[in-house]
Scaffold this motif. Structure first.
Motif, PDB file in Angstrom:
ATOM      1  N   GLY A 765     -53.512 -74.175 -12.276  1.00 21.51           N
ATOM      2  CA  GLY A 765     -52.777 -73.045 -11.712  1.00 21.51           C
ATOM      3  C   GLY A 765     -51.872 -73.456 -10.580  1.00 21.51           C
ATOM      4  O   GLY A 765     -51.865 -74.601 -10.129  1.00 21.51           O
ATOM      5  N   SER A 766     -51.101 -72.487 -10.121  1.00 19.92           N
ATOM      6  CA  SER A 766     -50.100 -72.716  -9.077  1.00 19.92           C
ATOM      7  C   SER A 766     -50.681 -72.366  -7.711  1.00 19.92           C
ATOM      8  O   SER A 766     -51.244 -71.293  -7.524  1.00 19.92           O
ATOM      9  N   MET A 779     -48.457 -77.519  -8.738  1.00 21.61           N
ATOM     10  CA  MET A 779     -49.359 -77.182  -9.839  1.00 21.61           C
ATOM     11  C   MET A 779     -50.615 -78.032  -9.693  1.00 21.61           C
ATOM     12  O   MET A 779     -50.521 -79.264  -9.566  1.00 21.61           O
ATOM     13  N   PHE A 780     -51.774 -77.376  -9.671  1.00 19.22           N
ATOM     14  CA  PHE A 780     -53.040 -78.074  -9.487  1.00 19.22           C
ATOM     15  C   PHE A 780     -53.830 -78.073 -10.796  1.00 19.22           C
ATOM     16  O   PHE A 780     -53.826 -77.080 -11.534  1.00 19.22           O
ATOM     17  N   PHE A 781     -54.510 -79.190 -11.062  1.00 18.48           N
ATOM     18  CA  PHE A 781     -55.331 -79.347 -12.247  1.00 18.48           C
ATOM     19  C   PHE A 781     -56.713 -79.803 -11.796  1.00 18.48           C
ATOM     20  O   PHE A 781     -56.854 -80.883 -11.205  1.00 18.48           O
ATOM     21  N   HIS A 914     -46.612 -73.901 -17.852  1.00 23.30           N
ATOM     22  CA  HIS A 914     -45.355 -73.370 -17.341  1.00 23.30           C
ATOM     23  C   HIS A 914     -45.449 -71.874 -17.040  1.00 23.30           C
ATOM     24  O   HIS A 914     -44.859 -71.388 -16.080  1.00 23.30           O
ATOM     25  N   VAL A 915     -46.218 -71.154 -17.867  1.00 21.05           N
ATOM     26  CA  VAL A 915     -46.395 -69.721 -17.607  1.00 21.05           C
ATOM     27  C   VAL A 915     -47.109 -69.525 -16.267  1.00 21.05           C
ATOM     28  O   VAL A 915     -46.720 -68.684 -15.455  1.00 21.05           O
ATOM     29  N   CYS A 916     -48.160 -70.318 -16.039  1.00 22.92           N
ATOM     30  CA  CYS A 916     -48.886 -70.220 -14.762  1.00 22.92           C
ATOM     31  C   CYS A 916     -47.970 -70.544 -13.590  1.00 22.92           C
ATOM     32  O   CYS A 916     -48.050 -69.928 -12.525  1.00 22.92           O
ATOM     33  N   LEU A 977     -44.430 -62.788 -25.916  1.00 20.10           N
ATOM     34  CA  LEU A 977     -44.627 -62.243 -24.575  1.00 20.10           C
ATOM     35  C   LEU A 977     -45.869 -62.862 -23.942  1.00 20.10           C
ATOM     36  O   LEU A 977     -46.987 -62.488 -24.293  1.00 20.10           O
ATOM     37  N   PRO A 978     -45.722 -63.824 -23.026  1.00 18.72           N
ATOM     38  CA  PRO A 978     -46.888 -64.359 -22.307  1.00 18.72           C
ATOM     39  C   PRO A 978     -47.462 -63.271 -21.398  1.00 18.72           C
ATOM     40  O   PRO A 978     -46.734 -62.644 -20.639  1.00 18.72           O
ATOM     41  N   LEU A 979     -48.768 -63.050 -21.465  1.00 22.67           N
ATOM     42  CA  LEU A 979     -49.368 -61.895 -20.809  1.00 22.67           C
ATOM     43  C   LEU A 979     -49.942 -62.178 -19.432  1.00 22.67           C
ATOM     44  O   LEU A 979     -50.289 -61.235 -18.722  1.00 22.67           O
ATOM     45  N   LEU A 980     -50.088 -63.440 -19.043  1.00 23.47           N
ATOM     46  CA  LEU A 980     -50.640 -63.733 -17.721  1.00 23.47           C
ATOM     47  C   LEU A 980     -49.800 -63.048 -16.652  1.00 23.47           C
ATOM     48  O   LEU A 980     -48.577 -63.179 -16.631  1.00 23.47           O
TER      49      LEU A 980
END
Length: 1046
Positions: A765-766, A779-781, A914-916, A977-980
Motif C-alpha cells: 500500500g501507499s 509504496m510499501f511492501f 498501481h490502483v493502491c 472499474l477498480p473498486l478500491l
C-alpha cells in the motif's frame, strides 16, 4: 497610455466561457473579487518567447495577474511558476502576489514581465500535466541558451538532441543539420553538432511528450538545474554565490557547489541591511558556527534573496499556506512578507482530488503534433476540452477473428486524422463549449485515475498475437487507462476528442464508440426488464442456481484464455519448451471439455425451471442439486489434472526465469485484451472454482428445509466438494502466495530474489515517508521477514523502484503523531535504520500497525535476521544465446542519465499495486484471499448520475474490479472499474431513483447506480463489492477462514 488589447485565444474565438478554475484556488473557493477602477495593460513574455498583453485593474494584487496568465494557458499547476521583472533599480525581482501591481511595476508601459518557472520540484514526475512538463522543458531550453544551465558537452548534446526530437521529429541527418544551423540552443553549439546528430539518431519514435520527460530526467541530475545565482561574500570577503532550491540553501564558488544547508538544519533566516543571516540548529557533529553571515551587494539584493528563500521553504516544506500575522497595534518590527499561494503538497492533493484537466495544446516550435500524454499519477478533471467537429474522423475496420474462426465484434480499428491548427501566440488552451451539456461532435471523458471505467491496457486486436511495436502512448501509462469513457452516457459520437494518452499509432479500439457505453446505442430496457422479471421464478433457489450458470460462463471464458488463446499463440511461436507445453495444455483441455457440458446441463435445467417447457408443471425440474451432485462426482475423476496445476504454475515461472524469450512472450500475451488478469492467475482458476461450488451449495443447503426434494442432493454434493477442497487446501494457500510474489516481482525493479522459499506476502500500500524533503509518497511492501519501500518511476515499464528495506527482526513500531506533528504517523525502528511514515487515515494506520506487528512476531519466531536481497543481480542463468543479447543490451546503455523509452519493456499500468498508489490505500493477502472467494458475474443495469436511462451490461467482479462487457459472449472486457477506495451505499430518496434492488458506487465526484434483477442478486452484489471496497479486520478474517475448510 495607449491601451493594448489582449488577443483572443482559440477558446474565446469558439465562444467558450472564460475558465475560472484558476490554479491557486482550493476546491469550492471563488476567485478573489477583482478591484474596480482604471485598467492598465501589462506585457507578459511567455516561455516560448511570445508576448501577450493582459489588462488588469491598477489596484489589483499580483495574484490577479498571475492567475490571468495561468487561466489563459489553462494551466492547473500554475503554482510552480512566477512573474519576474526588473524593478526601478534594475534588480530582477519576483512579483509579490499580495501587493498591488501598481506599487511594484512603476512604468508598466516600458516593462516586460517574464512568466518563468519559480519552483523546481526534486522529481519531475511530480509534475502532473503534460502542459506543465512542456513549460518546464521550455525553461530548460531557455536556461541552456542563456548559459545558466552549465554542464559537460555530452550532457548538453544529449539535452539538445531531445529538444530537436520534440521540435522536428525523427532523425533525418540533412534536416537535423539544417535545423541546428537555424537554431542556436547553446553557446559554441557548432562544436557539438556531430554529437547532437548522433544522439538524435537514437530517439526514433519518441513523441514530443516523451522527449520533454527525457529532457527533464537528464536536466534534473545537473548541479545547476533550476539554480539562480545571487552574488555574495563570506566573512573573509571571498566571492561566492548563494542559491536556494527545494532542499535548502546552497553555496557556490563560481558554478561549483561547495556547501549546502538543508531546510532541516536551518532554524531561522533573516537579513539586516546587506547581511544575510542563516541560524542553524545546534549539532554536536558540525564544525559550523551557530549563525552564518553573508554580505550581499545591497539591502535590496539581500531582501530579494531572503524573500525567495522564505517562499521556497514554505512551498516545499509546509502542508498549507501560512496564516497571515495579526497587524501590530502601534508599530511593527521586521518585514511582514509571507508566502502566498498553495504549497506543493496542496497542489498535488488538489490534482489528485480532481483538479487535473487533460488539455490539448500546441507546441509553438514543434513541427509535429502530439496527442499523447505522459501524465503522472493524478486524478484529472472530468471535463476534457472539446475539439471542433472537423478535427477528427473515425472509420471502422473489419472485426478480428478469434482462434475458433469466429468474427469478434470488438475488433474495431480507430483511425484519426487531425488538421493542423494555425499559428498560435502561446501554448494556449482549447476551451470547452459553454454549458455542461454534450456538444454534437464532442465527447466528455472522466479522469482515468478515478474513472468509473478503464479500457484494459492491451493491444487492439482480440485474436492472440504479439502486440505491434508502438511509438504511441506508453503502455505503462501512470493512469489506469489509455482512454477514459464517457461518463454521461450521451449519444454515440460522430467525432471524438482523443484523450492525450491515446495515439493513432496504437490503433486501440475506442470504447467511446461502443454501444456499451452510450445510452442511445443501448436500448432503455426498463419495461422489458420489468415484464421479464414478472415472468421469471421468484424462488431464491432459482437465483442461486442462476448464479452457478452465470459464474460458470465466466469460468469457461477464463479456461479458454489458456486452452484457446494462449495455446494458439504458443503454437505460432517456438518460445515454450515442449515439456512445459505438455504440463499445461493436456491438464486444462479435459477441464474445458467437462465444464462446457456442465454449463449446458445447468442452462437446460434453468430453461425448464423458468417454464420454457411443460415440465415445470410437474415441478420435477425446479431444483439444481442433482445436476451439481452428478457433475461434482464427475470432477473427482479430473482430480489428477487439478493436482498438476500448481506444478504447471511453478514450471511456467521457472521457465520465465531461465528464458528471456519465454519471459518476453508471456509479457506480450498479457498485454492482449483477452488476458484481462495476470497470466498466472488463470492457472489457479480451477482451484478457485471448487471453492465457489462449495459456497453455492452451502447457500442452497441453508435455504432448503431438510424435507425439500433438493436438500439431500445438495448436501451430498456439498460433502463431495468439501472433501476435494480439503485435499487441495494446502496447495491452494501455497500457490496463491507463490502467484502473488511473482506478480509483485513484475511491478518492482531493484530487487532480484523476491521469490524465495518461506517468504510470505502480507500487505502492500501507499504511505507517505517523512524525509528532509518533507512527506513523499512511497509504496510499501510487507513480507513476513522484511518491509520494502519504493517510489514510482514514470517510464515505459511503469514499475516501482526499491529504495530500501527494513528487516523485521528486532524492529519496533511506535505511533508518533505528537512527536512529528503529522497525522496518522508511525516510527518504524529497525536495527540499522529508522523511518517515519504517515498513513492516509486512522483506519489505514491501524491496519499497517496490526500487520507489521504480526510480521515482526513471525520474524522473531523464525531462525534469525532475513538475508539481504537488494544487492546487484546474481549471475544470469539464461540460456547462452539469450545471454549474448543481454550483454548487447547492457553495452548499449549510453550513460546513467539516459533512459531511452523504446528500450524498456512495456508494463501494465492498471495492476493492483498501481490502483493502491493512485487511491492512496492498501490491500493485504487476507483481502486477496477473500476476493478469490467473492467472485461474481451476471447482468446488471447501469445508470450514470446525470443520465436518464439504464444500460444492460454483462458484469464480472474479480480481483477487486468490475469488468464490463456488452454481453457474456464477448471475449474480452471493454472497460473496467477498480473498486478500491469506492464507497458502496443505497441511493437516498433525494436521488429520485425509484427502482428496486439498486446500489450506488461513488468515489469523489464519480457516482454510478447499478440495478439487480432480484433481492438475492442485489444482496450478492452488495456482499462481494463490499469485500473489495472495505478491508476486513484480521480478527474477522481469521474467524471467517476457520469456518471454511479452505
Amino acid at each position: 497610455m495607449g491601451e493594448i488589447e489582449q488577443r483572443p485565444t482559440p477558446g474565446s474565438r469558439l465562444g467558450a466561457p472564460e475558465n475560472s478554475g484558476i490554479s491557486t484556488l482550493e476546491h469550492g473557493q471563488k476567485p478573489p473579487p477583482t478591484p474596480s477602477g482604471k485598467l492598465m495593460s501589462i506585457k507578459i513574455q511567455m516561455l516560448d518567447d511570445t508576448q501577450e498583453a493582459f489588462e488588469v485593474p491598477q489596484r489589483a494584487p499580483g495574484k490577479v495577474l498571475l492567475d490571468a496568465v495561468c487561466n489563459h494557458l489553462n494551466l492547473v499547476e500554475g503554482d510552480y511558476f512566477g512573474l519576474e521583472f526588473p524593478d526601478h533599480k534594475k534588480i530582477t525581482v519576483w512579483l509579490d502576489l499580495l501587493k498591488p501591481i501598481v506599487k511594484q511595476i512603476r512604468r508598466p508601459k516600458h516593462v516586460v514581465v517574464k512568466f518563468v518557472v519559480k519552483f523546481f520540484p526534486p522529481d519531475h514526475t511530480q509534475l502532473q500535466e503534460e502542459l506543465t512538463r512542456y513549460l518546464f522543458a521550455l525553461q530548460v531550453k531557455q536556461d541552456l541558451a542563456q548559459g545558466r544551465l552549465t554542464c559537460n558537452d555530452t550532457s548538453a548534446a544529449l539535452l539538445i538532441s531531445h529538444i530537436v526530437q520534440s521540435e522536428i521529429g525523427d532523425f533525418d541527418e540533412a534536416l537535423d543539420r539544417e535545423h541546428l544551423a537555424k537554431n542556436k540552443y547553446i553557446p559554441q553549439q557548432d562544436a557539438l553538432e556531430d554529437k547532437i546528430v548522433e544522439f538524435h539518431h537514437n530517439h526514433v519514435g519518441q513523441t514530443p511528450a516523451e522527449s520533454d520527460f527525457q529532457l527533464l530526467e537528464i536536466a534534473r541530475r545537473l548541479e545547476m538545474y533550476g539554480i539562480r545565482l545571487h552574488p555574495a561574500k563570506d566573512r573573509e570577503g571571498t566571492k561566492i554565490n548563494l542559491a536556494v532550491a527545494n532542499t535548502g540553501i546552497l553555496v557556490f564558488q563560481g558554478c561549483t557547489k561547495i556547501n549546502a544547508f538543508n531546510w532541516a538544519k536551518v532554524r531561522k533566516l533573516s537579513f539586516k541591511r546587506k547581511r544575510f543571516l542563516i541560524k542553524l540548529r545546534p549539532d554536536a557533529n558540525s564544525s559550523y558556527q551557530d549563525t552564518l553571515e553573508f554580505l550581499m551587494a545591497s539591502r535590496d539584493f539581500c531582501k530579494s534573496f531572503w524573500k525567495i528563500c522564505v517562499e521556497h521553504h514554505a512551498f516545499f516544506r509546509l502542508f498549507e499556506e501560512p496564516k497571515p500575522k495579526p497587524k501590530p497595534v502601534l508599530f511593527s518590527r521586521g518585514s511582514s512578507f509571507r508566502f502566498s499561494g498553495r504549497t506543493q503538497k496542496q497542489v498535488l492533493d488538489y490534482v489528485k482530488e480532481g483538479g487535473h484537466k487533460k488539455v490539448q495544446f500546441e507546441r509553438k516550435h514543434s513541427k509535429i503534433h502530439s496527442t499523447r500524454s505522459l501524465a503522472p499519477p493524478t486524478e484529472p478533471n472530468p471535463e476534457v476540452p472539446k475539439q471542433p467537429p472537423q478535427r477528427a474522423s473515425l472509420t471502422f475496420g473489419d472485426g478480428a477473428e478469434s482462434p475458433g474462426g469466429q468474427s469478434s465484434p470488438q475488433g474495431k480499428e480507430l483511425k484519426v486524422s487531425s488538421e493542423e491548427s494555425g499559428p498560435r501566440q502561446s501554448p494556449a488552451l482549447k476551451k470547452s463549449p459553454p454549458g455542461n451539456q454534450q456538444v454534437d461532435g464532442a465527447v466528455r471523458a472522466p479522469p482515468p485515475e478515478e474513472e468509473e471505467e478503464v479500457v484494459p491496457n492491451r493491444t487492439q486486436q482480440s485474436r492472440p498475437q504479439a502486440p505491434q511495436p508502438s511509438t504511441g502512448s506508453l503502455t505503462g501509462s501512470p493512469h489506469l487507462s489509455e482512454l477514459s469513457i464517457n461518463s454521461q452516457g450521451g449519444a454515440a459520437p460522430t467525432h471524438v476528442t482523443l484523450s492525450p494518452n491515446l495515439s493513432p499509432d496504437t490503433k486501440q479500439a475506442s470504447p467511446l464508440i461502443s454501444p456499451l457505453l452510450n445510452d442511445q446505442a443501448c436500448p432503455r430496457t426498463d419495461d422489458e426488464e420489468e415484464g421479464r422479471r414478472k415472468r421469471f421464478p421468484t424462488d431464491k433457489a432459482y437465483f442461486i442456481a442462476k448464479e452457478v450458470s452465470t459464474t460458470e460462463r465466466t469460468y469457461l471464458k477464463d479456461l479458454e484464455v489458456i486452452t484457446s488463446w494462449f495455446q494458439s499463440t504458443v503454437s505460432k511461436e517456438d518460445s515454450m519448451p515442449e515439456t512445459l507445453k505438455s504440463l499445461i495444455f493436456p491438464n486444462f483441455e479435459p477441464l474445458h471439455k467437462f465444464h462446457t457440458n456442465f454449463l449446458k446441463e445447468i442452462e437446460q435445467r434453468l430453461a425448464l425451471w423458468e417454464g420454457r417447457s411443460n415440465a415445470h408443471i410437474r415441478g420435477d425440474y425446479q431444483r439444481i442439486g442433482d445436476v451439481m451432485l452428478r457433475n461434482i462426482q464427475g470432477m473427482k475423476h479430473l482430480a489428477a489434472h487439478l493436482w498438476k496445476h500448481s506444478e504447471a504454475l511453478e514450471a511456467l515461472e521457472n521457465g520465465i526465469k531461465s528464458s528471456r524469450r519465454l519471459e518476453n512472450f508471456c509479457r506480450d500475451f498479457e498485454l492482449q485484451k483477452v488476458c484481462y488478469l495476470p497470466l498466472n492467475t488463470f492457472l489457479l482458476r480451477p482451484l478457485h472454482r471448487l471453492m465457489h461450488y462449495k459456497q453455492v451449495l452451502e447457500r442452497l443447503c441453508k435455504h432448503h428445509p431438510p424435507n425439500h426434494a433438493d436438500f439431500r442432493d445438495c448436501r451430498a454434493a456439498l460433502a463431495e466438494v468439501t472433501e476435494m477442497v480439503a485435499q487441495l487446501h494446502g496447495t491452494m494457500i501455497k500457490m496463491e502466495n507463490f502467484q502473488k510474489l511473482h506478480e509483485l516481482k513484475k511491478d518492482l525493479i531493484g530487487i532480484d530474489n523476491l521469490v524465495i522459499p518461506g517468504r510470505e506476502f502480507i500487505r502492500l500500500g501507499s504511505l507517505s515517508k517523512l524525509s528532509g524533503k518533507g512527506l513523499q509518497q512511497r509504496m510499501f511492501f510487507l513480507f513476513n521477514d522484511v518491509l520494502l519501500y519504493t517510489s514510482r518511476g514514470l517510464t515505459a515499464s511503469n514499475q516501482f523502484k526499491v529504495h530500501g528495506q527494513l528487516p523485521l527482526y528486532g524492529m519496533t513500531v511506535e505511533e508518533s503523531e505528537d512527536e512529528w506533528g503529522v497525522p496518522h504517523c508511525l516510527t518504524l525502528r529497525g536495527q540499522r535504520q529508522s523511518i517515519i511514515v504517515a498513513a492516509s487515515s486512522r483506519s489505514e494506520m491501524e491496519k499497517w500497525v496490526e500487520d507489521i506487528q504480526m510480521a515482526i512476531d513471525l520474524a522473531e519466531k523464525s531462525s534469525g535476521p532475513s538475508p539481504e536481497f537488494l544487492a546487484s543481480s546474481p549471475p544470469d542463468n539464461k540460456s547462452p544465446d539469450e545471454a549474448t543479447a543481454a550483454d548487447q543490451e547492457s553495452e548499449d546503455d549510453l550513460s546513467a542519465s539516459r533512459t531511452s523509452l523504446e528500450r524498456q519493456a512495456p508494463h501494465r499500468g492498471n495492476t493492483m499495486v498501481h490502483v493502491c498508489w493512485h487511491r492512496n490505500t492498501s490491500v493485504s493477502m487476507v483481502d486477496f484471499s477473500i476476493a478469490v472467494e467473492n467472485q461474481l458475474s451476471g447482468n446488471l443495469l447501469r445508470k450514470f448520475k446525470n443520465s436518464n436511462g439504464w444500460q444492460k451490461l454483462w458484469v464480472v467482479f474479480t480481483n477487486f474490479c468490475l469488468f464490463f462487457y456488452k454481453s457474456h459472449q464477448d471475449n474480452h472486457p471493454l472497460a473496467s472499474l477498480p473498486l478500491l477506495g469506492y464507497s458502496l451505499t443505497i441511493p437516498s430518496e433525494s436521488e429520485n431513483i425509484h427502482k428496486d434492488y439498486v446500489f450506488k458506487l461513488h468515489f469523489k465526484s464519480h457516482v454510478y447506480y447499478f440495478r439487480a434483477e432480484s433481492e438475492y442478486t442485489f444482496e450478492r452484489w452488495m456482499e462481494v463489492i463490499r469485500s473489495a471496497t472495505s478491508s476486513a479486520s484480521r480478527g474477522h478474517v481469521l474467524s471467517h477462514k476457520e469456518s471454511h475448510v479452505y
